[in-house]
Design a protein around this motif. Structure first.
Motif, PDB file in Angstrom:
ATOM      1  N   SER A 328       0.819  -1.217   0.000  1.00 35.94           N
ATOM      2  CA  SER A 328       0.000   0.000   0.000  1.00 35.94           C
ATOM      3  C   SER A 328       0.850   1.264   0.000  1.00 35.94           C
ATOM      4  O   SER A 328       0.385   2.337  -0.401  1.00 35.94           O
ATOM      5  CB  SER A 328      -0.932  -0.004   1.214  1.00 35.94           C
ATOM      6  OG  SER A 328      -0.191  -0.008   2.419  1.00 35.94           O
ATOM      7  N   ASP A 329       2.122   1.123   0.461  1.00 34.56           N
ATOM      8  CA  ASP A 329       3.000   2.297   0.475  1.00 34.56           C
ATOM      9  C   ASP A 329       3.481   2.666  -0.934  1.00 34.56           C
ATOM     10  O   ASP A 329       3.952   3.790  -1.161  1.00 34.56           O
ATOM     11  CB  ASP A 329       4.219   2.038   1.366  1.00 34.56           C
ATOM     12  CG  ASP A 329       3.828   1.817   2.812  1.00 34.56           C
ATOM     13  OD1 ASP A 329       3.046   2.624   3.340  1.00 34.56           O
ATOM     14  OD2 ASP A 329       4.302   0.819   3.407  1.00 34.56           O
ATOM     15  N   LEU A 330       3.398   1.730  -1.860  1.00 35.06           N
ATOM     16  CA  LEU A 330       3.906   1.958  -3.214  1.00 35.06           C
ATOM     17  C   LEU A 330       2.795   2.151  -4.245  1.00 35.06           C
ATOM     18  O   LEU A 330       3.048   2.660  -5.344  1.00 35.06           O
ATOM     19  CB  LEU A 330       4.792   0.782  -3.647  1.00 35.06           C
ATOM     20  CG  LEU A 330       6.009   0.483  -2.760  1.00 35.06           C
ATOM     21  CD1 LEU A 330       6.730  -0.762  -3.258  1.00 35.06           C
ATOM     22  CD2 LEU A 330       6.950   1.670  -2.729  1.00 35.06           C
ATOM     23  N   MET A 331       1.594   1.707  -3.909  1.00 34.71           N
ATOM     24  CA  MET A 331       0.476   1.826  -4.851  1.00 34.71           C
ATOM     25  C   MET A 331      -0.188   3.193  -4.690  1.00 34.71           C
ATOM     26  O   MET A 331      -0.159   3.775  -3.604  1.00 34.71           O
ATOM     27  CB  MET A 331      -0.528   0.703  -4.584  1.00 34.71           C
ATOM     28  CG  MET A 331       0.039  -0.693  -4.836  1.00 34.71           C
ATOM     29  SD  MET A 331      -1.067  -2.018  -4.252  1.00 34.71           S
ATOM     30  CE  MET A 331      -2.478  -1.763  -5.336  1.00 34.71           C
ATOM     31  N   PRO A 332      -0.799   3.723  -5.749  1.00 36.02           N
ATOM     32  CA  PRO A 332      -0.903   3.147  -7.114  1.00 36.02           C
ATOM     33  C   PRO A 332       0.267   3.503  -8.020  1.00 36.02           C
ATOM     34  O   PRO A 332       0.260   3.176  -9.208  1.00 36.02           O
ATOM     35  CB  PRO A 332      -2.191   3.778  -7.623  1.00 36.02           C
ATOM     36  CG  PRO A 332      -2.196   5.135  -6.989  1.00 36.02           C
ATOM     37  CD  PRO A 332      -1.576   4.958  -5.620  1.00 36.02           C
ATOM     38  N   ARG A 333       1.278   4.167  -7.444  1.00 39.96           N
ATOM     39  CA  ARG A 333       2.421   4.565  -8.275  1.00 39.96           C
ATOM     40  C   ARG A 333       3.080   3.364  -8.939  1.00 39.96           C
ATOM     41  O   ARG A 333       3.536   3.435 -10.086  1.00 39.96           O
ATOM     42  CB  ARG A 333       3.438   5.323  -7.404  1.00 39.96           C
ATOM     43  CG  ARG A 333       4.679   5.790  -8.143  1.00 39.96           C
ATOM     44  CD  ARG A 333       5.551   6.665  -7.241  1.00 39.96           C
ATOM     45  NE  ARG A 333       5.984   5.961  -6.044  1.00 39.96           N
ATOM     46  CZ  ARG A 333       7.060   5.172  -6.008  1.00 39.96           C
ATOM     47  NH1 ARG A 333       7.781   4.974  -7.099  1.00 39.96           N
ATOM     48  NH2 ARG A 333       7.406   4.594  -4.875  1.00 39.96           N
ATOM     49  N   VAL A 334       3.153   2.254  -8.180  1.00 40.94           N
ATOM     50  CA  VAL A 334       3.757   1.023  -8.702  1.00 40.94           C
ATOM     51  C   VAL A 334       2.731  -0.097  -8.577  1.00 40.94           C
ATOM     52  O   VAL A 334       2.147  -0.282  -7.508  1.00 40.94           O
ATOM     53  CB  VAL A 334       5.042   0.659  -7.928  1.00 40.94           C
ATOM     54  CG1 VAL A 334       5.683  -0.582  -8.527  1.00 40.94           C
ATOM     55  CG2 VAL A 334       6.014   1.824  -7.897  1.00 40.94           C
ATOM     56  N   GLU A 335       2.526  -0.849  -9.641  1.00 36.22           N
ATOM     57  CA  GLU A 335       1.528  -1.924  -9.626  1.00 36.22           C
ATOM     58  C   GLU A 335       2.034  -3.125 -10.411  1.00 36.22           C
ATOM     59  O   GLU A 335       3.062  -3.053 -11.099  1.00 36.22           O
ATOM     60  CB  GLU A 335       0.201  -1.416 -10.208  1.00 36.22           C
ATOM     61  CG  GLU A 335      -0.493  -0.350  -9.371  1.00 36.22           C
ATOM     62  CD  GLU A 335      -1.826   0.057  -9.969  1.00 36.22           C
ATOM     63  OE1 GLU A 335      -1.943   0.071 -11.216  1.00 36.22           O
ATOM     64  OE2 GLU A 335      -2.748   0.367  -9.183  1.00 36.22           O
ATOM     65  N   GLY A 336       1.267  -4.228 -10.284  1.00 35.49           N
ATOM     66  CA  GLY A 336       1.565  -5.428 -11.068  1.00 35.49           C
ATOM     67  C   GLY A 336       2.889  -6.057 -10.705  1.00 35.49           C
ATOM     68  O   GLY A 336       3.346  -6.011  -9.560  1.00 35.49           O
ATOM     69  N   ALA A 337       3.526  -6.657 -11.716  1.00 38.81           N
ATOM     70  CA  ALA A 337       4.802  -7.353 -11.500  1.00 38.81           C
ATOM     71  C   ALA A 337       5.870  -6.402 -10.983  1.00 38.81           C
ATOM     72  O   ALA A 337       6.744  -6.790 -10.202  1.00 38.81           O
ATOM     73  CB  ALA A 337       5.256  -8.011 -12.794  1.00 38.81           C
ATOM     74  N   GLU A 338       5.794  -5.135 -11.420  1.00 39.66           N
ATOM     75  CA  GLU A 338       6.789  -4.171 -10.979  1.00 39.66           C
ATOM     76  C   GLU A 338       6.713  -3.939  -9.468  1.00 39.66           C
ATOM     77  O   GLU A 338       7.736  -3.667  -8.816  1.00 39.66           O
ATOM     78  CB  GLU A 338       6.596  -2.840 -11.718  1.00 39.66           C
ATOM     79  CG  GLU A 338       7.692  -1.822 -11.415  1.00 39.66           C
ATOM     80  CD  GLU A 338       7.454  -0.485 -12.107  1.00 39.66           C
ATOM     81  OE1 GLU A 338       8.177   0.467 -11.778  1.00 39.66           O
ATOM     82  OE2 GLU A 338       6.536  -0.419 -12.950  1.00 39.66           O
ATOM     83  N   LEU A 339       5.505  -4.083  -8.903  1.00 42.88           N
ATOM     84  CA  LEU A 339       5.322  -3.908  -7.461  1.00 42.88           C
ATOM     85  C   LEU A 339       6.147  -4.930  -6.684  1.00 42.88           C
ATOM     86  O   LEU A 339       6.843  -4.597  -5.716  1.00 42.88           O
ATOM     87  CB  LEU A 339       3.843  -4.023  -7.103  1.00 42.88           C
ATOM     88  CG  LEU A 339       3.485  -3.945  -5.614  1.00 42.88           C
ATOM     89  CD1 LEU A 339       3.880  -2.589  -5.030  1.00 42.88           C
ATOM     90  CD2 LEU A 339       1.982  -4.203  -5.413  1.00 42.88           C
TER      91      LEU A 339
END
Length: 365
Positions: A328-339
């Motif tokens: 949750s600290d990285l979303m929605p900036r980073v999603e999917g496999a990259e997350l």
């Protein structure tokens, strides 16, 4: 129930042996000249629960005061194939004593504490000498599991200064191949019991020298077991039979000993941890404190690594560490496999920092 009707009731086996050694008594075995049908009849007349647990072999379990008592009619062996015996009932306690494995297990006691010792087992018990009854070859061929039991009993009750009975070791070496006739389950249970002894290393070394260890599972090597036991004592870590089993190496150990899936997973985790290059603290973080401690002890014993006197504290620190960044600290900036890749990258940075980087540090990295 028995003596009031004129039958003998004799404590026998482990309960007598352990009472004489002033150690804990777990199971209560009673030998009697009453036949199983009579034991069932007497129990019913006394209002006691009786379970025909092994009636074909003369054993009835009678529950009194919520405590199970295994009551077995005096027996003598008629025929055996090395895995199981055909028995006949007897009226003579000496017959019953002769069919047992070791002299220290063939000591009986009356309810008033009087010892009955048909085969002179007290002398061996007091000397802490594990010795087969009569002919060691015959005793072993009656049940090849007695090979493993010999080493287990020496590990728990034998005098380490005296060494092992040479006649027994010679008979074991000659009959070791009979181990392959035993079920994997029986082998596994017996090995776990042996490795639970305070110091099983001398017994396992003797197993290897006699050829017996190689018949239990192939590829086993006990050279790391004694250093492992020493390290356990040095750091005050309680014995773990699976940790000690892991130190023996070997091939297809889980299958050879029919271990549970949980035990197999633990053995695999120990092996993987020993082979990894991770620090003690990171082992604690990835595996939890108990498993990580086992891995570090195995590294010390198997790889002859220098001992880090503070490894217990390092492992505990890692086990208590909590990675401060979540999805949750990285979303929605980073999603999917990259997350997933980003979380792994940040976790690696955090581990390299010795768990010191904060969430803010990581999110700006």
């Amino acid at each position: 129930m028995l003596t009031d009707k004129g039958y003998q009731a004799l404590f026998v086996g482990g309960c007598v042996r352990n009472a004489l050694y002033r150690t804990g008594v777990n199971d209560i075995d009673i030998a009697t000249n009453a036949h199983p049908s009579k034991v069932l009849e007497l129990a019913k007349s006394c209002g006691l629960d009786a379970i025909p647990t092994g009636i074909d072999h003369g054993t009835i379990t009678v529950v009194a005061n919520h405590e199970p008592h295994e009551i077995t009619t005096f027996r003598k062996d008629v025929e055996t194939d090395g895995r199981r015996a055909v028995v006949a009932f007897s009226d003579d306690v000496a017959d019953d004593a002769r069919r047992r494995d070791f002299t220290m297990n063939a000591i009986y006691a009356r309810p008033n504490g009087e010892i009955i010792d048909p085969l002179g087992g007290m002398k061996d018990l007091l000397a802490r000498r594990v010795r087969f009854i009569d002919d060691a070859h015959q005793r072993i061929r009656e049940d090849y599991l007695r090979i493993l039991r010999f080493f287990r009993f020496h590990a728990f009750y034998g005098d380490p200064e005296m060494g092992m009975d040479p006649e027994a070791l010679a008979a074991i070496a000659e009959n070791a191949s009979g181990i392959e006739t035993l079920s994997n389950e029986r082998l596994g249970m017996e090995m776990i019991k042996l490795l639970s002894a305070p110091n099983p290393a001398p017994a396992v070394a003797a197993m290897r020298a006699s050829g017996a260890l190689g018949w239990v599972f192939s590829g086993a090597d006990d050279k790391a077991l004694a250093p492992l036991v020493h390290a356990e004592k040095l750091f005050g870590v309680p014995p773990d039979p699976l940790r000690r089993l892991a130190s023996l190496g070997g091939q297809e150990v889980g299958e050879a000993l029919r271990l549970s899936k949980k035990s197999v997973r633990k053995l695999h985790a120990m092996k993987s941890g020993v082979e990894s290059l991770e620090s003690d603290a990171i082992l604690g973080y990835r595996n939890g404190e108990d498993l990580a401690v086992s891995i570090v002890l195995l590294r010390i014993a198997m790889m002859e690594l220098p001992i880090n006197a503070g490894f217990l504290a390092d492992v505990k620190r890692g086990a208590n560490a909590v990675f401060p960044v979540g999805p949750s600290d990285l979303m929605p900036r980073v999603e999917g496999a990259e997350l997933g890749r980003e979380l792994r990258r940040l976790e690696a940075l955090w581990l390299d920092s010795g768990f010191s980087m904060s969430k803010a540090d990581l999110l700006s990295a």
